[in-house]
Enzyme design. Sequence first.
Site, PDB file in Angstrom:
ATOM      1  N   HIS A 156       0.929  -1.137   0.032  1.00 61.82           N
ATOM      2  CA  HIS A 156       0.016   0.036  -0.116  1.00 61.82           C
ATOM      3  C   HIS A 156       0.934   1.141  -0.120  1.00 61.82           C
ATOM      4  O   HIS A 156       1.929   1.268   0.400  1.00 61.82           O
ATOM      5  CB  HIS A 156      -0.921  -0.135   1.524  1.00 61.82           C
ATOM      6  CG  HIS A 156      -0.247   0.300   2.620  1.00 61.82           C
ATOM      7  ND1 HIS A 156      -0.178   1.512   2.812  1.00 61.82           N
ATOM      8  CD2 HIS A 156       0.438  -0.265   3.537  1.00 61.82           C
ATOM      9  CE1 HIS A 156       0.502   1.787   4.007  1.00 61.82           C
ATOM     10  NE2 HIS A 156       0.673   0.519   4.476  1.00 61.82           N
ATOM     11  N   CYS A 157       0.206   2.400  -0.372  1.00 65.54           N
ATOM     12  CA  CYS A 157       0.728   3.631  -0.152  1.00 65.54           C
ATOM     13  C   CYS A 157      -0.316   4.690   0.027  1.00 65.54           C
ATOM     14  O   CYS A 157      -1.261   3.922   1.083  1.00 65.54           O
ATOM     15  CB  CYS A 157       1.543   4.142  -1.273  1.00 65.54           C
ATOM     16  SG  CYS A 157       0.427   4.098  -2.922  1.00 65.54           S
ATOM     17  N   TYR A 158      -0.412   5.815  -0.030  1.00 66.86           N
ATOM     18  CA  TYR A 158      -1.571   6.685   0.305  1.00 66.86           C
ATOM     19  C   TYR A 158      -2.852   6.414  -0.074  1.00 66.86           C
ATOM     20  O   TYR A 158      -3.863   6.008   0.290  1.00 66.86           O
ATOM     21  CB  TYR A 158      -1.082   8.209   0.159  1.00 66.86           C
ATOM     22  CG  TYR A 158      -1.906   9.138   1.049  1.00 66.86           C
ATOM     23  CD1 TYR A 158      -1.475   9.277   2.299  1.00 66.86           C
ATOM     24  CD2 TYR A 158      -3.082   9.643   0.439  1.00 66.86           C
ATOM     25  CE1 TYR A 158      -2.429  10.136   3.050  1.00 66.86           C
ATOM     26  CE2 TYR A 158      -3.828  10.709   1.289  1.00 66.86           C
ATOM     27  CZ  TYR A 158      -3.452  10.698   2.542  1.00 66.86           C
ATOM     28  OH  TYR A 158      -4.207  11.518   3.545  1.00 66.86           O
TER      29      TYR A 158
END
Length: 191
Positions: free
Chosen positions: A131-133
């Site tokens: 994941h990231c933002y």
Amino acid sequence: MPQKRSNPHFCTTQDLSNLIIGPSGGMYVLPHEPWNEVYPGILIGDKHTALCTHTLKDIGITHVLNAAQGNDSNYYKGFVNTNSTYYNSVGIAYKGFPAADLLSFDLSQYFAEAANFIEIALQNKGKVLVHCYQGISRSATLVIAYLMLKCGMTAQEAIKTVRSKREIIPNNSFLRQLCDLNQRLAAQRTY
């Protein structure tokens, strides 16, 4: 003399961008879901999915790879402030990279380490959330790099694989870094 475009081991950022926007009629589209399984055992998701440990346990996540580790600052908003302690109580293994979704950021420095972390999760019959933002650029780029490094895919094949399951929008610098990886891997395979 320009390089032949028919060579699958040669790509440009425009080639990769066209593969991303093609399924949506030539437009970039945000994901419809907070997370999607894009390859067996590999999910790409957003900040909110990563922060909800109950959801992670419900969907069987055993490993989390945070491609946006850090605290938001006046300089940059777009980090997710988690670490291994955050996931210890639910028994989830963790790896994080302080990567920014900026054209100036060299995400390729994490390609091998991220691919190894994902590979270990899958070898142990685990399920990994990358994941990231927003789950569209940094995380997607690391999963694509994994598919290239560990599954022998070209950049084009890896992008098609991920894009068939999730809407993604890696920035142009990350696409260029994937093209560079594509060229390096092709050169290694020919020797």
